[in-house]
Motif scaffolding. Sequence first.
Motif, mmCIF file in Angstrom:
data_model
loop_
_atom_site.group_PDB
_atom_site.id
_atom_site.type_symbol
_atom_site.label_atom_id
_atom_site.label_comp_id
_atom_site.label_asym_id
_atom_site.label_seq_id
_atom_site.Cartn_x
_atom_site.Cartn_y
_atom_site.Cartn_z
ATOM 1 N N THR A 260 54.059 34.122 -9.560
ATOM 2 C CA THR A 260 53.546 34.964 -10.568
ATOM 3 C C THR A 260 52.541 34.417 -11.470
ATOM 4 O OG1 THR A 260 55.581 35.914 -10.555
ATOM 5 C CG2 THR A 260 54.135 36.492 -12.264
ATOM 6 N N PRO A 261 52.871 33.459 -12.166
ATOM 7 C CA PRO A 261 51.726 32.972 -12.887
ATOM 8 C C PRO A 261 51.079 32.275 -11.778
ATOM 9 C CG PRO A 261 53.742 31.992 -13.650
ATOM 10 C CD PRO A 261 54.060 32.804 -12.472
ATOM 11 N N GLN A 262 49.979 32.580 -11.443
ATOM 12 C CA GLN A 262 49.450 31.974 -10.231
ATOM 13 C C GLN A 262 49.104 30.514 -10.406
ATOM 14 O OE1 GLN A 262 46.599 35.179 -9.530
ATOM 15 N NE2 GLN A 262 47.658 35.374 -7.599
ATOM 16 N N ILE A 263 50.063 29.828 -10.801
ATOM 17 C CA ILE A 263 49.854 28.403 -10.998
ATOM 18 C C ILE A 263 50.895 27.660 -10.185
ATOM 19 C CG2 ILE A 263 49.996 26.541 -12.653
ATOM 20 C CD1 ILE A 263 48.986 28.518 -14.742
ATOM 21 N N VAL A 264 50.449 26.741 -9.469
ATOM 22 C CA VAL A 264 51.373 25.988 -8.634
ATOM 23 C C VAL A 264 51.185 24.510 -8.864
ATOM 24 C CG1 VAL A 264 52.027 25.435 -6.279
ATOM 25 C CG2 VAL A 264 51.303 27.749 -6.847
ATOM 26 N N SER A 265 52.249 23.856 -9.124
ATOM 27 C CA SER A 265 52.112 22.429 -9.353
ATOM 28 C C SER A 265 52.201 21.718 -8.020
ATOM 29 C CB SER A 265 53.185 21.919 -10.298
ATOM 30 O OG SER A 265 54.439 21.949 -9.664
#
Length: 812
Positions: A260-265
């Motif tokens: 969803t938060p288009q953030i990927v670690s």
Amino acid sequence: KTPLKQAATSLSVLTEIQPDCQPLTTPPKPKEIPPADPWTPTSNLKMLISAASPEIRSREQRRELSNNTSEVLQAKHCLQEHLSGDEYEKSQPSRKEKSLGLLCHKFLARYPDYPSTAESNYISLDEVAEELNVERRRIYDIVNVLESLHMVSRLAKNRYAWHGRHNLSKTLQALKKVGEENKYTQQIQMIKKREYEHEFDLDGERNEEMARPFGSNEHSEMSFVELPGMEFRAASVNSRKDKSLRVMSQKFVMLFLVSTPQIVSLEVAAKILIGEDQLEDLDKSKFKTKIRRLYDIANVLSSLELIKKVHVTEERGRKPAFKWTGPEVLPNIQDTKLEANSTTCPPPISESITSKEQCSKNLFPSKGKQNFTRHPSLIKLVKSIENDRRKIQSAPTSPVKISTSTDQTLPPFPSKVSQVPAMAKQEGQSKKAKEMKMKLSRSALEGELPSPEAIPRPEPPQPAAPSQQPTLTPQLGVCPPSHSSVSPVILPHTHSGVSYAIYLHPSQAHTVTTYSPSFMLQPLPCANVTGIQSVNSKVLNKLTTEEGDNQIATDNPTKSLTAKERPTLKAEASSQRCLKRSQALQEENLIKRCKSDEESLDTSVTFFPSGYLIPLTQCTHGNKTSFPDTEKAAICSLQCTTYSSPIAGVIPLTTSDLKAVNIPITPLNIMVSPTSLAATPVLSNSCLNSGDPSSAPNPSSSVLNFALQHVGLIPAGVQVPASPVLQHKPVSTQPENVSHSSGNRNPQEEKYLSLFSLPKESQEPQTVTENFFRTPGGPNTVSSLPAHQDGTNRISQGTLYIPQRKLEVSED
DNA sequence: TGATCCCGCCAACGT
DNA sequence: ACGTTGGCGGGATCA
């Protein structure tokens, strides 16, 4: 043959970067050639500069180039310094100058984002390696990830075909789909949860829970490389079984599309990617290696402007992560988007081909590109189609198992192997039928639309053609085009050169068409939350525009054309910044309001399903299609059951169903609040929604997907843990997704842009809350606007978000 | 330091 | 057997 490492000549170095599209043929720049030794640091710098300059030249604003650009710039600076005191040549190129990201930029600069179909863009690895002056090994890295996105495909031994971004949206859709099927979302949460737990209880034995594979249903190792639709890779020359990079790249992308938060670690990504194959071996070295690879991939993706690096700061510290900055991916629908202002934006041309399922109204498939830009395109179209066909035939026969998107029904793309035969079959009818269709559609269109300018894309009747072009859109068959009301309307702007974008709710779309533009103003007065927003946005817009900002909508038309062909990058939407701020504010509020925790989570979980009505129709259509037959059959049935309740008339909560309309009349961008428009119930929307190319993703399908996940989830026995598991992301984060890239903005995005035009985004760190509690109405409303982008959001509207962790995302 | 990630060995593959 | 691909991970750089 392998290019000698340092053998390359400076000449070749100078070569790259031509804005012109013809790749291999690019003539060496006559520019000056350093008489002296080609390999001085200076020469390298020059090379860098030359690479960078085109971009710089372009009006950029976009911080976009971010890393890469900055790197280049830095290099430039260095150059200057050196020039002045060049005696001591600095050491060689400096690591940065050799970075994969930079190299990738150079590579990309050689080919147009949207190569014309006709021309064949071949890539010769040797040549490229030589010209770019790098070892071939490096080119492989780039090409592999491009291949994973279907931006290139391997033809033969040292040869690749360049497709550019034509297939991108289709690919992304497919990837998203697969990602959803894989429950990546859940996996991510799982991992986060674990981390979370670890934080608290240091004992962190990774025992029981840790070890167990995610979700009950092991999505088996679907880790194969999927060839989403289009590309049929050259059968014969398929090389070694795809192992990592390609697959990894796809998975990595999936993570963005799904989360969803288009953030990927990186950490999370690495874990997931590892976990998938082997069960947990928390092998440290393995992890490290994975990360290394991810960096490689990330660099390429960054160059493509699909992601950008950020840092996520948690209690634990700062972790490297990447944020998706590519085009928003609609659920399955296709997106033929109606491009509101095709003029201005480089058309998303290829956009996906729709699934035939939708009744789309694709009649107006405007893909912007051709419609407005060139007509002769028809011819090209045909050509391309043929081309595609050809490709299909040549497609490899080896069976690939792709759980994903293969739907037999009418897959949006023709990809899977299984489909191949079918396609081939179609061949016969092929061209002719198509042409006819085209004609028909065209005529229909014309009838409807006042202006001849809009050229409808011909649609193949069936599943069609794998053409990469947008051309093939949806089929007429399903939905008779005649309905103007349903479909989004595109009014070609005839008179003024300026294009305007008006977003309407679908229900109103017809109105627009039918009536004079004057009516447009009506909605504005509406005061619901959204309405307010719109007003603000307007103001914002205005401001922005005045600033000379890069408002896409207002930009001059000509630019778009150029841009299209050019490899350059687009800046990020200026609006982001504002959005972020607003988000932040909202978040703050939210956070304050809710500090709940796990318990709340539970609650939210429970509630989730409730509150949404899903239009029946759609269910049938699109959804069905979306599921792969067998395996998912069960699920499917489930879903159907679930959703079939006749709620046709119901409108999804989200306000987002807006339609974009291009109207020549007013020079302003008028945003109509969705809500206001929405007041009118949507008629049968299955058709409407799904068909609507323009904005909204098919709600139903999204819903389905969503539902699927849930269904799977819940039954799966994966109980939703109290912890941070649910992660629906507040829409607010979405704005970031606005694409800047040249062609792929979709209407929704446009809408977004218009709504919030803000100063370009800065590099400051932003804070993002992963899960927060969201209350309907209230300040959050804003955030909800973009929600329609995916079903999840839509659904989530009624949901509660609990603040889970606060993350800070900072950009470098 | 830790984050990045270049470099290139060398194995798997294709021909 | 040789050339092409491309895992893989050491260790240099960068921040």
